[in-house]
Scaffold this active site. Sequence first.
Site, mmCIF file in Angstrom:
data_model
loop_
_atom_site.group_PDB
_atom_site.id
_atom_site.type_symbol
_atom_site.label_atom_id
_atom_site.label_comp_id
_atom_site.label_asym_id
_atom_site.label_seq_id
_atom_site.Cartn_x
_atom_site.Cartn_y
_atom_site.Cartn_z
ATOM 1 N N TYR A 285 0.857 -1.191 0.000
ATOM 2 C CA TYR A 285 0.000 0.000 0.000
ATOM 3 C C TYR A 285 0.891 1.239 0.000
ATOM 4 O O TYR A 285 1.655 1.475 0.939
ATOM 5 C CB TYR A 285 -0.880 -0.024 1.237
ATOM 6 C CG TYR A 285 -2.062 0.913 1.210
ATOM 7 C CD1 TYR A 285 -3.318 0.445 0.841
ATOM 8 C CD2 TYR A 285 -1.931 2.245 1.569
ATOM 9 C CE1 TYR A 285 -4.415 1.283 0.838
ATOM 10 C CE2 TYR A 285 -3.022 3.090 1.567
ATOM 11 C CZ TYR A 285 -4.268 2.608 1.199
ATOM 12 O OH TYR A 285 -5.356 3.440 1.200
ATOM 13 N N TYR A 329 -5.775 5.156 -7.023
ATOM 14 C CA TYR A 329 -6.005 5.067 -5.584
ATOM 15 C C TYR A 329 -7.421 4.563 -5.354
ATOM 16 O O TYR A 329 -8.374 5.326 -5.335
ATOM 17 C CB TYR A 329 -5.814 6.440 -4.945
ATOM 18 C CG TYR A 329 -6.116 6.490 -3.457
ATOM 19 C CD1 TYR A 329 -5.198 5.992 -2.529
ATOM 20 C CD2 TYR A 329 -7.302 7.023 -2.981
ATOM 21 C CE1 TYR A 329 -5.464 6.034 -1.171
ATOM 22 C CE2 TYR A 329 -7.573 7.068 -1.617
ATOM 23 C CZ TYR A 329 -6.649 6.576 -0.726
ATOM 24 O OH TYR A 329 -6.911 6.616 0.622
#
Lengths: 375, 404
Positions: A285, A329
């Site tokens: 991430y 995202y």
Amino acid sequence: MIARATAIAGIGATEFAKDSGRSELRLAVEAVRAALDDAGLQPSDVDGLTTFTMDDNAEIAVAREIGAGELTFLSRIGYGGGAACAVVQQAVLAVATGIASTVVCYRALNERSGRRFGQATTPPGLDASWHYPMGLATPAAMVAMVARRYMHDYGATTDDLGRVSVAARRYAATNPAAWFYRRPITLDDHRASRWIAEPLRLLDCCQESDGAVALVITSAERARDLRRPPAVICAAAQGSGTDQFVMTSYYRDDVAALPEMGVVARQLWGQSGFTPGDVRTAVLYDHFTPYVLMQLEELGFCGRGEARHLIADDRLPINPNGGQLGEAYIHGMNGIAEAVRQVRGTAVNQIPGDGPVLVTAGTGVPTSGLILSGA
Amino acid sequence: MIAEAAERIAALGLSPARLARDPVNLPAIRDWLAAIGDDNPVYERDGLAPPAMAQVWTMRGLRARPDADPLHEMSAVLDAAGYTSVVATDCAQTYHRYLRVGEVVAVRGRLLDVAGPKRTALGEGWFVNTESIWEVAGEPVAEMRFRILKFRPGATPPASPAEPIRPVVGLDTAFFWAGLEAGELRIQSCGDCGALRHPPGPACPRCGALKPSYVVAAGTGRIHSYVVHRHPPLPGRRSPVVVALVDLDEGVRMVGELRGVRPDEVRIGGEVRACIVDGLPAWTPAGLADLPPWELAVTPTVIVSTALATRDFQDVHHDRDAAVRRGSRDIFLNILTTTGLVQRYVTDWAGPAAVLRGIEIRLGAPCYPYDTLTFTGQARGRDVAVTGRTGTGEHVAGTVRMAS
């Protein structure tokens, strides 16, 4: 034991955009339908739905729109992007225990054209009162506090952060689904990008996106009979550290660490029986570059403070889809989809080998992770 | 078109020297001192001009003759494009020496750059950066970087600036915020085992007791880490904002804004002292001396008399109707006066012997009639950080450099 009991049988996504022009619910429906189609399943097969507490689409609304019938499992996980792999873990728990047979995890957001997480707005809650009014009102600023201390403790520089960004954009440049397709950057581009919250520059921050991703989880046994090769879930873990805060765990002895990811890492290796050396590629991430370095250390790919060397030497392929810096995202869910493609061997930037693929969720908050492997 | 004009005018470089209409003279100095309220006797005694008057001598007066001047030329281009209103936003003056009565000053100026169009609280506009050099017989005596906003006044009054983010106060945390109101920085302590803790909560994580109490922090500590926030804008705040995570000497950490320091001067490990700003914990570098606060009741007379004493005849500083027409709430203090007030505040504190080498200020909220303008400052070595606030926010923040 949940290890290898379940698999991701289908993945689906919308295009990754800056202004989708569609409702978040519609994005969710499109992604869920695509994931079911990918798995060769019908909406009527779905009996469980899980998502993030931050998702604005009710499970029942998604169920209505796709034409699903009765549900036996509805669940949500909090803490922003830290939920990404944990919603899959919810599905794993439900399927492994027989609570549900086919669970769809989804996340749909108009984060760029709608509510932008990077803007400074008044948050609810008491914890935020120790930070927001004083000027720590954006995720970038909150991460910058940890990054500054990390750089101080271990001698990392902004160039070390920049190399994470450059690597992500190099992969994105060859991924047609990525927002930054055909737009690689150099370290000089990173050096020239403006300060957002020192020591973070614009190119240390992930992009903002509109879009949705959905994943279909069912038993490993059933997945073997479906349309696609299963991505077997060898481990699924969630973790919170001692004295944990949301993005502002500044009150622990060691500020320059992500112990919540350490909690996840120990479970991932324990459940799966794999070690860091087995991993073919990791989808980490990457909302902000410093946390990619710190995750590598917490996960055990290198020692504390050494991740910059691992990145500089290109020893482990990271985020071959371009990550959230380069692809989109979608709160970490697009990273899980990429991990599935790597296991299937269908990724645009396919990493050779047959080792397992590790994927993580948002850090700086209670977080989560998965290890996927072929059947 | 504006960008091309800016490029053309900037390429012209420094303009030829333009002479002041009058030599440096005592009557103008006396009017200025009276309007600013500066009682420093050295100027009249030694025949010196207050340094903050540098720009005053070459102001054009009420009936300005139009001649070549980069700022005027650029302003004309922006006027023609509809950006007819103006506010000054930044001024950085350097004084090589004080001017003497009788000297004739000349000014040379150049356009540095023009940036825009930008959306601002006042309306859409362009920021114009210029540089001026004042000379006496070819000798540079003072320099200035100046930044103005030329804007298109909105059809509606400008939106009030966003409110700063305020803390949420709960039953378990009220003691902390009440402490700040009372001038105390409080740290939660356990009523049973005495363990200290921040941020606070209802239960002691060490012994489990539900008997929260508090101690008052000494207010000293060291920087554990820090952030320089630049983007996006924080509601009701001006970037950059330096935020520091501080290890208090009592053994707990706390976050607060670090004030009175340039971002590039901050270091992990640096000693700080706690202060309370707008009801929030904040820090200043240790070793700073606080200047006593100074409150100025800003009457219409203050605004008009200082505008005239600085020879600034822009209507927004003396004509209320004109000011409103140009998008302002009322007449407002001009930047030459703010510079002068900052000078006065520092020399009142430092004493008549103090010699200033420079004043660098940024303007924020306008200062209107009936505002109370409160100056505070911190000195470190020869630098004094000065802030002037009105009821609506920060009017000016800047630094004064004194000669050693």
